[in-house]
Design a protein around this motif. Structure first.
Motif, short mmCIF file in Angstrom:
data_model
loop_
_atom_site.label_atom_id
_atom_site.label_comp_id
_atom_site.label_asym_id
_atom_site.label_seq_id
_atom_site.Cartn_x
_atom_site.Cartn_y
_atom_site.Cartn_z
N MET A 96 -30.26 67.82 60.47
CA MET A 96 -29.45 68.88 60.56
C MET A 96 -28.35 69.36 60.63
N ASP A 97 -27.77 69.90 59.58
CA ASP A 97 -26.97 70.20 59.06
C ASP A 97 -25.58 70.32 60.54
N SER A 98 -26.09 70.79 61.37
CA SER A 98 -25.29 71.42 62.85
C SER A 98 -25.27 69.89 63.56
N SER A 99 -24.99 68.62 62.98
CA SER A 99 -25.47 67.45 63.24
C SER A 99 -23.76 67.08 63.32
N GLU A 100 -23.46 67.48 62.93
CA GLU A 100 -21.88 67.12 62.92
C GLU A 100 -21.07 67.81 63.87
N CYS A 113 -18.96 57.36 69.35
CA CYS A 113 -20.28 57.69 68.57
C CYS A 113 -20.37 58.26 66.84
N SER A 114 -21.25 57.69 65.46
CA SER A 114 -21.50 58.37 64.37
C SER A 114 -22.28 58.95 63.70
N LEU A 115 -22.63 59.20 62.89
CA LEU A 115 -23.48 59.72 62.38
C LEU A 115 -24.33 59.42 60.86
N ILE A 116 -25.32 58.95 61.14
CA ILE A 116 -26.14 59.27 59.59
C ILE A 116 -27.06 60.06 58.83
N GLN A 117 -26.28 61.04 58.02
CA GLN A 117 -27.46 62.32 58.00
C GLN A 117 -28.41 61.93 56.93
N ILE A 118 -29.73 62.34 56.72
CA ILE A 118 -30.66 62.23 56.89
C ILE A 118 -31.02 63.15 56.13
N GLN A 119 -32.28 63.55 54.76
CA GLN A 119 -32.56 64.81 54.24
C GLN A 119 -33.93 65.23 55.36
N ALA A 232 -32.46 54.98 56.47
CA ALA A 232 -31.16 55.39 57.91
C ALA A 232 -31.33 54.15 58.37
N MET A 233 -32.55 53.90 58.56
CA MET A 233 -33.23 51.93 59.75
C MET A 233 -32.65 50.56 58.71
N ALA A 234 -32.08 51.07 57.32
CA ALA A 234 -31.35 50.15 56.95
C ALA A 234 -29.90 50.14 57.02
N GLN A 235 -29.13 51.01 57.03
CA GLN A 235 -27.85 50.99 57.15
C GLN A 235 -27.75 51.28 58.57
N LEU A 236 -28.80 51.44 59.71
CA LEU A 236 -28.02 51.46 61.29
C LEU A 236 -28.26 49.74 61.33
#
Length: 330
Positions: A96-100, A113-119, A232-236
């Motif tokens: 979600m764009d609102s996750s920011e 906290c940190s954010l991994i933004q996915i499509q 995302a899992m790879a980055q996580l």
């Protein structure tokens, strides 16, 4: 070392059971929000999912519907303030764009906290192309490497297994793994859409299998933005300089709650002091946190809040704190 947790936003982003399993294997707790869809998993996967929930490895957060996302996220932040330890770090995965906004609200609540933004996970259409995990993801995941190895072996077979049992035996023999691991790999083959299951019968999807056969794990891969949950899992799971590898998940779950016993000796004192405030009791969850911090500077305030919430002394409806009759009786 700080404890880590994953906050997974399910809105427009429904993970497979195998991806949930990967998170559970590496992190002590997984928080789910926006649980409004359906988990279209096999009976075996649903049984495992329910065991994760009952054991506390997966915690489903209350996410009410509101006209503005800010109100929905406020409820989520309030729950996390009560559930997390003070030194916790939260990895948010959201499409979600609102996750920011959620990231900012958690940061303002002093939660690392940190954010991994996915499509966004767009529902499948008539001829939507199937996307394989990236080369870097496969290299980072031993189970995906085994899937690739089995696919390479399939490419050389004249005949292929046509039942679930035959597929399990084939995986066990070719990869030389134990039966329980072979069962897990069969589930991955199905979730990755390499195999289509019809009750006890299986068929191999030729186009997808061909894509796996063409994969070259030795190729160099340019850095690409995170596009799906596999990436995302790879980055996580990339360790940072100060991080150590996460140990056994059961030990980590116990570690997450190791300080709960410290709350009970001061709990009665908390209730007494709050009662003395009478009508001046804070209605805002953040204001309550600040008042408790002043009253009990040596205590872990998030644990105090969790005890009050868990035992029903206070309630948080997303807008204000409500004090229960049990508190006044004590």
């Amino acid at each position: 070392m700080s404890s880590k947790a994953v906050l997974l936003d399910l809105e427009n982003n429904m993970p497979t059971a195998s991806l949930l399993r990967e998170i559970i294997e590496h992190y002590p707790v997984l928080y789910l929000l926006n649980c409004k869809g359906y988990f279209e998993y096999s009976l075996e996967d649903l049984t495992e999912f329910s065991s994760w929930v009952s054991s506390g490895k997966i915690i489903i957060l209350d996410t009410p519907s509101a006209a503005q996302k800010e109100f929905e996220y406020a409820v989520v932040v309030g729950q996390l303030m009560a559930l997390l330890e003070s030194d916790s770090h939260v990895e948010i995965i959201s499409a979600m764009d609102s996750s920011e906004m959620l990231l900012d609200m958690l940061s303002n609540a002093d939660i690392s906290c940190s954010l991994i933004q996915i499509q966004e996970d767009i529902p499948a259409t008539h001829s939507e192309p199937h996307h394989l995990p990236s080369v870097s993801t496969i290299k980072a995941k031993p189970h995906l490497q085994l899937v690739k190895k089995y696919c390479d072996a399939l490419g050389k077979m004249t005949g292929k297994p046509n039942t679930v049992e035959a597929l399990r035996n084939s995986v066990e023999n070719i990869l030389q793994v134990l039966p329980e691991k072979a069962q897990h790999l069969v589930g991955m083959l199905i979730n990755l859409k390499i195999v289509k299951r019809y009750d006890e019968q299986v068929n191999f999807r030729k186009k997808i299998l061909k894509q796996w056969l063409k994969l070259d794990l030795e190729q160099t891969e340019s850095v690409a933005p995170v596009t799906n949950l596999s990436d995302a899992m790879a980055q996580l799971n990339k360790p940072t300089g100060e991080e150590q590898s996460v140990g056994d998940s059961d030990i980590q779950v116990l570690d997450l709650y190791r300080n709960f016993a410290q709350v009970d000796p001061v709990q009665l004192e908390v209730i007494k002091k709050l009662n003395l405030l009478n009508a001046q009791k804070p209605k805002d969850i953040y204001a309550l946190r600040d008042v408790l911090s002043e009253m009990f500077p040596q205590s872990d305030i998030r644990l105090l809040l969790k005890e009050l919430l868990d035992k029903g002394y206070i309630y948080w409806n997303g807008h204000e704190v409500i004090y229960s009759h049990e508190m006044f009786l004590n």
